[in-house]
Design a protein around this motif. Sequence first.
Motif, short mmCIF file in Angstrom:
data_model
loop_
_atom_site.label_atom_id
_atom_site.label_comp_id
_atom_site.label_asym_id
_atom_site.label_seq_id
_atom_site.Cartn_x
_atom_site.Cartn_y
_atom_site.Cartn_z
N TYR A 167 33.32 29.40 46.72
CA TYR A 167 33.05 29.77 45.30
C TYR A 167 31.95 31.24 45.37
CZ TYR A 167 31.79 24.61 43.91
OH TYR A 167 31.98 23.69 44.59
N LEU A 168 32.47 32.05 44.73
CA LEU A 168 33.10 33.48 44.75
C LEU A 168 31.83 33.83 42.97
CD1 LEU A 168 33.22 36.13 45.16
CD2 LEU A 168 35.89 35.55 44.59
N ALA A 169 30.89 34.63 43.01
CA ALA A 169 30.67 35.37 42.07
C ALA A 169 31.13 36.00 41.28
CB ALA A 169 29.51 36.05 42.80
N PRO A 170 31.31 36.31 40.22
CA PRO A 170 31.89 37.65 39.51
C PRO A 170 31.81 38.41 39.51
CG PRO A 170 30.65 35.85 37.95
CD PRO A 170 30.82 34.95 39.06
N GLN A 171 32.57 39.38 39.29
CA GLN A 171 31.87 40.75 39.44
C GLN A 171 32.47 42.08 38.72
OE1 GLN A 171 30.15 42.97 40.49
NE2 GLN A 171 30.09 42.37 41.73
N VAL A 172 31.67 42.78 38.61
CA VAL A 172 32.32 43.73 37.27
C VAL A 172 32.75 45.14 37.30
CG1 VAL A 172 32.40 45.08 34.66
CG2 VAL A 172 31.99 42.79 35.40
N LEU A 173 33.57 46.32 38.12
CA LEU A 173 33.02 47.47 38.79
C LEU A 173 33.74 48.15 37.90
CD1 LEU A 173 35.51 46.54 41.77
CD2 LEU A 173 33.45 46.35 41.64
N VAL A 174 33.18 49.96 37.67
CA VAL A 174 33.40 50.90 37.59
C VAL A 174 33.47 51.83 38.60
CG1 VAL A 174 32.47 50.10 35.09
CG2 VAL A 174 30.98 51.51 36.90
N ASP A 175 33.98 53.22 37.91
CA ASP A 175 34.15 54.17 39.00
C ASP A 175 35.17 54.11 39.92
OD1 ASP A 175 32.02 56.05 37.43
OD2 ASP A 175 30.70 55.03 38.87
N VAL A 176 36.45 52.99 39.29
CA VAL A 176 37.19 52.14 40.07
C VAL A 176 38.58 54.02 38.88
CG1 VAL A 176 36.65 50.28 39.70
CG2 VAL A 176 37.97 51.17 38.08
N THR A 177 39.04 53.90 40.88
CA THR A 177 40.18 54.60 40.21
C THR A 177 41.56 53.95 40.81
OG1 THR A 177 40.63 55.69 42.34
CG2 THR A 177 39.79 56.80 40.86
N HIS A 178 43.57 53.86 40.13
CA HIS A 178 44.54 53.26 40.20
C HIS A 178 44.67 53.64 41.95
CE1 HIS A 178 46.55 52.53 37.03
NE2 HIS A 178 45.10 51.97 36.68
N ASP A 179 43.68 54.49 42.61
CA ASP A 179 43.75 54.40 44.61
C ASP A 179 43.29 53.12 44.88
OD1 ASP A 179 45.34 56.80 44.66
OD2 ASP A 179 43.42 57.79 43.78
N MET A 180 42.86 52.43 44.11
CA MET A 180 42.02 51.28 44.95
C MET A 180 43.15 49.81 44.92
SD MET A 180 37.93 52.38 43.41
CE MET A 180 37.33 53.86 43.39
N ARG A 181 42.91 49.15 45.63
CA ARG A 181 43.70 47.80 45.64
C ARG A 181 43.42 47.34 44.60
NH1 ARG A 181 44.16 43.69 50.18
NH2 ARG A 181 41.53 44.52 50.31
N VAL A 182 42.35 47.14 44.12
CA VAL A 182 41.51 46.20 43.01
C VAL A 182 41.98 46.60 41.38
CG1 VAL A 182 39.52 47.22 42.69
CG2 VAL A 182 39.63 44.88 42.39
N MET A 183 42.56 47.64 41.61
CA MET A 183 43.25 48.32 40.50
C MET A 183 44.67 47.80 40.12
SD MET A 183 40.94 48.36 38.33
CE MET A 183 42.06 49.95 36.62
N ARG A 184 45.55 48.28 41.84
CA ARG A 184 46.81 48.02 41.78
C ARG A 184 47.58 46.80 42.22
NH1 ARG A 184 49.05 52.92 40.96
NH2 ARG A 184 51.04 51.98 41.47
N GLU A 185 47.01 45.52 43.03
CA GLU A 185 47.29 44.71 43.66
C GLU A 185 46.46 43.72 42.92
OE1 GLU A 185 45.91 44.22 47.99
OE2 GLU A 185 46.72 46.12 48.41
N GLU A 186 47.54 42.74 42.99
CA GLU A 186 46.93 41.25 41.90
C GLU A 186 45.86 40.79 42.92
OE1 GLU A 186 48.43 37.15 39.51
OE2 GLU A 186 49.83 38.10 41.56
#
Length: 462
Positions: free
Chosen positions: A344-363
Amino acid sequence: MTKTIRLISPADGEVYAERTPLTGAEARASVARARAAQPAWAALPLNERIARVQAGITALNAMKDEIVQELAGQMGRPVRYGGEFGGVNDRTAYMAAIAAEALAPTVVEDSDRFQREIRREPVGVVFVVAPWNYPFLTAVNTIVPALIAGNAVVLKHASQTLLAGERLAEALHQGGVPADVFQNVVLDHQTTEELIAERSFGFVNFTGSVKGGQAIERAAAGTFTATGLELGGKDPGYVRADADLDAAVDGLMDGAMFNSGQCCCGIERIYVHESLYDAFVEKSVAWVMAQKLGNPYHADTTMGPMANRRFAEVVRGQIADAVAEGARALIDPAAFPADDGGAYLAPQVLVDVTHDMRVMREESFGPVVGIMPVKDDDEAVALMNDCDYGLTVSVWTADADAAAELGARLETGTVFMNRCDYLDPALCWTGCKDTGRGAALSNLGYLAVTRPKSYHLKKVTK
């Protein structure tokens, strides 16, 4: 001793089902039965094959109440969504309706001197390796056209949704598809790869991870077996300055969070024109906060657990890494008390992200989305294409011409305007880059499960 495959329910962490995989000898015997039964199935009139497949899907619909409960238990989808029957029925109906035209010979000449034409023949035995996230929808994409085209089908379902394969077999057999023509089998990875390497199949369809697709390709190397591979995505949404803001928020956030983010073409990253960015983020957070994370058997639950604890751990790791690298998490997990640190995982919204971060590149394949502002179309296109995957892109705008122009520049399989996370059976389902290769649905879906055979018949001797 053969190891038992255990299905652990994400709803409560308990064993939901156990099955023993076939031995190598048993698996080869199944394939042999399929190969032996296929010619008689192919010899049936097309309309008869269509009628039996449709009757099988009707029988599947009759099991809806049980299947909805089983989906909650197997992979955690809330019962309120009623399973996958709408899409299953739509895709079956469409593929049945176009079968005669899609499979009709291409006649080059029919004169008193020559008959020249190209016919479509079944490839023989089609092997479908299905995923757990939409265990019926993804499977029927290949099963239905393969059977209608005259092939036998061997289905290996994901260990997380073992019962889905059994339900498909039960229903199709009730509809009149012979037991040897459609077989649901439980296999381990080693036997699966051995069967492919032995050229047991005329076509292999796999939906799953890049790693899994690579294993399929290695097994098929040198056999010249055709493969269709849908291997994942990191699908983006783009909100242009002229977009309907409320519609974009509702559509994209649903695309990001539905099925706890476990959708092949779910939205995993969003780019918003800077003029709408602040309002979009504010409304997106409000949208997420209105969700109810909880037991999938409860009618008020809108988000269930992820299908497996280890999948949730991947997403938690991506979020933690992003925050450590400067991203801001806008959702307090405490607002979702059902988050237990496990499946059970809470949903999350991230800002101040970049394409250097895994969450913006990896599935991610979970309920998390990163949102970035962009100044114009060019920046949005560059960011959307800056990805190893290419399944779908969702553009939100009032200008259809602009969406089409953007689509021509995007490296993707499908371009959506003002919608996302949807499969139209009349259109080809395909991807590029690490998303894989091949085509499902539409008339091209029949080309994948048949082969061309040319006939050059000279009616005269001189």
